[in-house]
Design a protein around this motif. Structure first.
Motif, PDB file in Angstrom:
ATOM      1  N   ALA A 130       7.473 -10.249  -5.730  1.00 22.36           N
ATOM      2  CA  ALA A 130       7.799  -8.869  -6.102  1.00 22.36           C
ATOM      3  C   ALA A 130       6.554  -8.132  -6.588  1.00 22.36           C
ATOM      4  O   ALA A 130       6.338  -6.961  -6.245  1.00 22.36           O
ATOM      5  CB  ALA A 130       8.873  -8.850  -7.181  1.00 22.36           C
ATOM      6  N   ALA A 131       5.722  -8.805  -7.395  1.00 22.28           N
ATOM      7  CA  ALA A 131       4.506  -8.170  -7.902  1.00 22.28           C
ATOM      8  C   ALA A 131       3.584  -7.763  -6.750  1.00 22.28           C
ATOM      9  O   ALA A 131       3.055  -6.647  -6.716  1.00 22.28           O
ATOM     10  CB  ALA A 131       3.782  -9.122  -8.856  1.00 22.28           C
ATOM     11  N   ALA A 132       3.404  -8.693  -5.798  1.00 22.54           N
ATOM     12  CA  ALA A 132       2.576  -8.380  -4.635  1.00 22.54           C
ATOM     13  C   ALA A 132       3.223  -7.282  -3.794  1.00 22.54           C
ATOM     14  O   ALA A 132       2.541  -6.378  -3.287  1.00 22.54           O
ATOM     15  CB  ALA A 132       2.365  -9.636  -3.788  1.00 22.54           C
ATOM     16  N   GLY A 133       4.548  -7.351  -3.656  1.00 22.68           N
ATOM     17  CA  GLY A 133       5.261  -6.345  -2.883  1.00 22.68           C
ATOM     18  C   GLY A 133       5.141  -4.954  -3.483  1.00 22.68           C
ATOM     19  O   GLY A 133       5.074  -3.957  -2.757  1.00 22.68           O
ATOM     20  N   LEU A 134       5.100  -4.864  -4.806  1.00 24.29           N
ATOM     21  CA  LEU A 134       4.936  -3.571  -5.453  1.00 24.29           C
ATOM     22  C   LEU A 134       3.550  -2.995  -5.177  1.00 24.29           C
ATOM     23  O   LEU A 134       3.414  -1.799  -4.877  1.00 24.29           O
ATOM     24  CB  LEU A 134       5.164  -3.704  -6.961  1.00 24.29           C
ATOM     25  CG  LEU A 134       6.610  -3.948  -7.396  1.00 24.29           C
ATOM     26  CD1 LEU A 134       6.680  -4.208  -8.898  1.00 24.29           C
ATOM     27  CD2 LEU A 134       7.504  -2.774  -7.017  1.00 24.29           C
ATOM     28  N   ILE A 135       2.519  -3.825  -5.263  1.00 20.78           N
ATOM     29  CA  ILE A 135       1.164  -3.364  -4.951  1.00 20.78           C
ATOM     30  C   ILE A 135       1.095  -2.904  -3.494  1.00 20.78           C
ATOM     31  O   ILE A 135       0.506  -1.860  -3.175  1.00 20.78           O
ATOM     32  CB  ILE A 135       0.142  -4.475  -5.227  1.00 20.78           C
ATOM     33  CG1 ILE A 135       0.102  -4.794  -6.720  1.00 20.78           C
ATOM     34  CG2 ILE A 135      -1.243  -4.083  -4.727  1.00 20.78           C
ATOM     35  CD1 ILE A 135      -0.767  -5.983  -7.075  1.00 20.78           C
ATOM     36  N   PHE A 136       1.684  -3.671  -2.612  1.00 23.51           N
ATOM     37  CA  PHE A 136       1.749  -3.333  -1.186  1.00 23.51           C
ATOM     38  C   PHE A 136       2.431  -1.976  -0.993  1.00 23.51           C
ATOM     39  O   PHE A 136       1.929  -1.098  -0.270  1.00 23.51           O
ATOM     40  CB  PHE A 136       2.518  -4.436  -0.465  1.00 23.51           C
ATOM     41  CG  PHE A 136       2.714  -4.235   1.010  1.00 23.51           C
ATOM     42  CD1 PHE A 136       1.694  -4.501   1.905  1.00 23.51           C
ATOM     43  CD2 PHE A 136       3.934  -3.804   1.497  1.00 23.51           C
ATOM     44  CE1 PHE A 136       1.886  -4.334   3.265  1.00 23.51           C
ATOM     45  CE2 PHE A 136       4.141  -3.644   2.857  1.00 23.51           C
ATOM     46  CZ  PHE A 136       3.111  -3.900   3.741  1.00 23.51           C
ATOM     47  N   THR A 137       3.562  -1.789  -1.655  1.00 21.98           N
ATOM     48  CA  THR A 137       4.341  -0.554  -1.531  1.00 21.98           C
ATOM     49  C   THR A 137       3.576   0.644  -2.058  1.00 21.98           C
ATOM     50  O   THR A 137       3.495   1.696  -1.398  1.00 21.98           O
ATOM     51  CB  THR A 137       5.669  -0.700  -2.293  1.00 21.98           C
ATOM     52  OG1 THR A 137       6.415  -1.785  -1.734  1.00 21.98           O
ATOM     53  CG2 THR A 137       6.484   0.572  -2.226  1.00 21.98           C
ATOM     54  N   TRP A 138       3.015   0.515  -3.245  1.00 19.49           N
ATOM     55  CA  TRP A 138       2.300   1.643  -3.858  1.00 19.49           C
ATOM     56  C   TRP A 138       1.080   2.046  -3.032  1.00 19.49           C
ATOM     57  O   TRP A 138       0.788   3.236  -2.882  1.00 19.49           O
ATOM     58  CB  TRP A 138       1.883   1.269  -5.275  1.00 19.49           C
ATOM     59  CG  TRP A 138       3.038   0.961  -6.182  1.00 19.49           C
ATOM     60  CD1 TRP A 138       4.349   1.362  -6.016  1.00 19.49           C
ATOM     61  CD2 TRP A 138       3.027   0.178  -7.375  1.00 19.49           C
ATOM     62  NE1 TRP A 138       5.135   0.883  -7.033  1.00 19.49           N
ATOM     63  CE2 TRP A 138       4.362   0.151  -7.890  1.00 19.49           C
ATOM     64  CE3 TRP A 138       2.028  -0.502  -8.070  1.00 19.49           C
ATOM     65  CZ2 TRP A 138       4.697  -0.528  -9.059  1.00 19.49           C
ATOM     66  CZ3 TRP A 138       2.373  -1.187  -9.240  1.00 19.49           C
ATOM     67  CH2 TRP A 138       3.692  -1.188  -9.722  1.00 19.49           C
ATOM     68  N   THR A 139       0.389   1.062  -2.470  1.00 15.07           N
ATOM     69  CA  THR A 139      -0.780   1.382  -1.656  1.00 15.07           C
ATOM     70  C   THR A 139      -0.379   2.126  -0.387  1.00 15.07           C
ATOM     71  O   THR A 139      -1.033   3.099   0.013  1.00 15.07           O
ATOM     72  CB  THR A 139      -1.538   0.088  -1.289  1.00 15.07           C
ATOM     73  OG1 THR A 139      -1.873  -0.635  -2.467  1.00 15.07           O
ATOM     74  CG2 THR A 139      -2.822   0.415  -0.529  1.00 15.07           C
ATOM     75  N   LEU A 140       0.707   1.703   0.238  1.00 11.64           N
ATOM     76  CA  LEU A 140       1.170   2.380   1.454  1.00 11.64           C
ATOM     77  C   LEU A 140       1.595   3.816   1.163  1.00 11.64           C
ATOM     78  O   LEU A 140       1.335   4.723   1.970  1.00 11.64           O
ATOM     79  CB  LEU A 140       2.329   1.608   2.081  1.00 11.64           C
ATOM     80  CG  LEU A 140       1.999   0.254   2.713  1.00 11.64           C
ATOM     81  CD1 LEU A 140       3.253  -0.346   3.351  1.00 11.64           C
ATOM     82  CD2 LEU A 140       0.896   0.383   3.756  1.00 11.64           C
ATOM     83  N   ILE A 141       2.240   4.044   0.035  1.00  9.91           N
ATOM     84  CA  ILE A 141       2.657   5.405  -0.315  1.00  9.91           C
ATOM     85  C   ILE A 141       1.439   6.293  -0.543  1.00  9.91           C
ATOM     86  O   ILE A 141       1.389   7.442  -0.065  1.00  9.91           O
ATOM     87  CB  ILE A 141       3.565   5.383  -1.557  1.00  9.91           C
ATOM     88  CG1 ILE A 141       4.910   4.724  -1.215  1.00  9.91           C
ATOM     89  CG2 ILE A 141       3.788   6.789  -2.098  1.00  9.91           C
ATOM     90  CD1 ILE A 141       5.822   4.522  -2.407  1.00  9.91           C
ATOM     91  N   ALA A 142       0.452   5.784  -1.269  1.00  7.46           N
ATOM     92  CA  ALA A 142      -0.761   6.570  -1.511  1.00  7.46           C
ATOM     93  C   ALA A 142      -1.496   6.869  -0.206  1.00  7.46           C
ATOM     94  O   ALA A 142      -1.938   8.003   0.026  1.00  7.46           O
ATOM     95  CB  ALA A 142      -1.679   5.832  -2.484  1.00  7.46           C
ATOM     96  N   LEU A 143      -1.630   5.864   0.650  1.00  7.92           N
ATOM     97  CA  LEU A 143      -2.292   6.070   1.933  1.00  7.92           C
ATOM     98  C   LEU A 143      -1.554   7.105   2.778  1.00  7.92           C
ATOM     99  O   LEU A 143      -2.176   7.969   3.412  1.00  7.92           O
ATOM    100  CB  LEU A 143      -2.385   4.744   2.693  1.00  7.92           C
ATOM    101  CG  LEU A 143      -3.460   3.768   2.234  1.00  7.92           C
ATOM    102  CD1 LEU A 143      -3.255   2.394   2.869  1.00  7.92           C
ATOM    103  CD2 LEU A 143      -4.856   4.308   2.586  1.00  7.92           C
ATOM    104  N   SER A 144      -0.231   7.041   2.777  1.00  8.14           N
ATOM    105  CA  SER A 144       0.559   7.991   3.563  1.00  8.14           C
ATOM    106  C   SER A 144       0.362   9.409   3.050  1.00  8.14           C
ATOM    107  O   SER A 144       0.194  10.352   3.832  1.00  8.14           O
ATOM    108  CB  SER A 144       2.043   7.615   3.512  1.00  8.14           C
ATOM    109  OG  SER A 144       2.270   6.340   4.080  1.00  8.14           O
ATOM    110  N   GLY A 145       0.380   9.575   1.733  1.00  8.15           N
ATOM    111  CA  GLY A 145       0.186  10.902   1.161  1.00  8.15           C
ATOM    112  C   GLY A 145      -1.181  11.475   1.483  1.00  8.15           C
ATOM    113  O   GLY A 145      -1.314  12.665   1.811  1.00  8.15           O
TER     114      GLY A 145
END
Length: 288
Positions: A130-145
């Protein structure tokens, strides 16, 4: 921690709240990182060309040190004006001082980050996945924005995401290191090949190198067998969302649309529940 382990519902709610807070920070990254990069590139170009520094050029604000402020009147935001989602709703989408409209990006990014964070913890529970998944998720959102605003996928984010996927594979957190390495190489070369085939055929650039690196990062996290479904799913999302965008804005088909957010969305969906998506696909086409 023991309470969260014993009560999954509370853990999901806490993850959602954490996501709202992180989403507020991601807004800062989305807005300020490209400006900082552009400022640095200009400085490097002037140094290479031996040009003089502009007399009154002001460096854009940093990502961490400088406090948040209104983009128009520059008034620093207080604590009550920085509450994720709630502040925007309370202020009715306007600055409290100059009454300038505040972009919908702020609440949308915060809400998206909160919801996606809750889903990750719901899927993986409390633990390293979950911790790794959160980092993965947050990075993808920032990159998309960033890609939506500037059509740029910074190396400062795509490459660390790639390296982290490779490192996690050494611990067998999601996949083994062999699959991670092959996935990273295949992810980069697949879009790189499409890019050059399209360019040699049409003389145009259909995508940027940041897209190659992003797909390579997804390959490092999920392995080579996830790449084809991700590309197909991203193309489907891009056709629907991109087509709707062009139609609503009245643009023609030649208008460039960033592809990174579609790759990121497809990659995140496959990361969270790729097996279920595969079953739906097989059932839809009678392959199961």
């Amino acid at each position: 921690m023991d309470f969260l382990l014993a009560h999954s519902g509370a853990a999901i709610v806490c993850a959602g709240i954490l996501g709202l807070i992180v989403g507020s920070f991601l807004n800062v990254v989305i807005l300020r990182l490209p400006a900082r990069l552009l400022h640095g590139w200009r400085a490097q170009s002037r140094e290479i060309l031996e040009l003089e520094e502009p007399a009154h050029e002001i460096a854009p604000p940093g990502i961490v040190r400088e406090p948040s402020h209104c983009p128009r009147c520059k008034h620093p935001l207080g604590a009550l004006e920085n509450i994720p989602l709630v502040s925007w709703l309370a202020l009715r989408g306007r600055c409290r001082h100059c009454h300038a409209p505040i972009s919908m990006q702020y609440p949308l990014v915060e809400l998206l980050t909160g919801v996606c964070s809750a889903i990750v913890v719901w899927k993986f529970g409390i633990g390293w996945q979950a911790a790794a998944g959160l980092i993965f998720t947050w990075t993808l959102i920032a990159l998309s924005g960033i890609d939506v605003r500037t059509q740029l996928l910074p190396d400062q984010m795509t490459l660390p995401l790639l390296w982290l996927g490779l490192l996690l594979s050494l611990k067998l957190l999601f996949i083994d290191s062999h699959a991670s390495l092959i996935g990273a190489v295949a992810g980069y070369l697949s879009l790189w090949s499409v890019y050059w085939l399209f360019k040699l055929t049409t003389g145009k650039e259909g995508m940027g190198y940041g897209d190659f690196k992003l797909l390579a990062a997804l390959g490092a996290w999920m392995g080579p067998f996830a790449l084809l479904p991700i590309v197909l799913l991203s193309s489907l999302i891009g056709a629907i969302v991109g087509g709707a965008f062009l139609a609503l804005r009245g643009h023609d088909r030649a208008t460039p649309i960033p592809f990174g957010p579609f790759i990121a969305a497809a990659g995140w969906l496959w990361f969270v529940d790729g097996e279920q998506l595969a079953r739906w696909y097989q059932h839809l086409f009678g392959l199961g």
